[in-house]
Design a protein around this motif. Sequence first.
Motif: not given
Lengths: 121, 228
Positions: A17-20, A50-51, A103-104, A109-112
């Motif tokens: 997550a950190r990288r993204i 981000l939790l 979800m994970k 793309d989804i996280l952004v």
Amino acid sequence: MGTCLVVDDSRVIRKVARRIIEAMGFEVSECGDGLEALAWCRSAMPDAILLDKNMPVMDGVNFLRQLRREPGGRTPVVVFCTADNDPDSIVEALDAGAAEYVMKPFDTDILVSKFVEAGFA
Amino acid sequence: MSDPLPSDTQGEASGAPEVTPIELAARLAARLCHDFISPTSALVSGLDLIDDPASQDMRAEAMELITASGRKLEALLTFYRIAFGGSAATELFDARELERLVRGRFAHARAEIDWAVEPDGLDKAPTRALLNLAELGAAALPMGGTARLEVREAAGAMELTLRAEHPRASLHGDALKGLNGESLGEGLSGRWVQPYFLRALTAEAGGSLELSQGEGVVCVAVRLPTPA
């Protein structure tokens, strides 16, 4: 972009997550559970969080409920991360004050898109 | 989050679809990509960590992530290939192989499978219906529980039943729309398209579909005519 706290008991997921999130321009910090994250927020309230939901010591929903009672705790935009797709769990997180959920946190793309939907362009 | 939709429905699954074939194909492809992207991205993330000189202390955890993600991806692909794919080499499927596929799929869900399939082999239509009932069971039991899959031959028909049980067992409103053959509207396509596909393939095989939901129980029954 601001600061983002990644809260997850898996250091591999924190790293991914950190990288993204760093690539989005955030300055990223990490915590391994809700209690640790609460202490972090009391000293340096982030702009975004981000939790993870399921964590030892203090889970994501309890952290979020306590955070929202803290001075300045309403400010961070919280993207909730859950491993299951139970609608009740998602509603519980949104009711506690999450702005979005994923979800994970593996797909860039989804996280952004979740951070953009939460107000970070 | 639940939609105010009827909790019970039944009838012939022969209503004209309200979506075009290309739209159905696009939504089904989107659903499959959605399900594949997470384990695929996790695999790549694990490989990135292995390559990262600064992350060598996480090598074992990265390998666990790669292994778990690869297994999940393989289970999904082999299950979906039969559930949705149209180019299976065989027209008759061994029930033991189908059980293996279903158990593989449920290894990455919270619910348990109760397998009660009587025939040794199933034709393509009941095979697809059975796997789609299993997928529906996983969707109805996000917090765990038991999905009982039952298949038995009756007079001139094959009866396939899903019985999903858990205090929080339920199907999302978008899934109910799909099972009812309704167009999606503004809901989430991923939840809608798989139940819609189940209804469509039941209709194509000349069968009927029945749904009943009660407290802690979701039942979906598909009845397909057997070839003369």
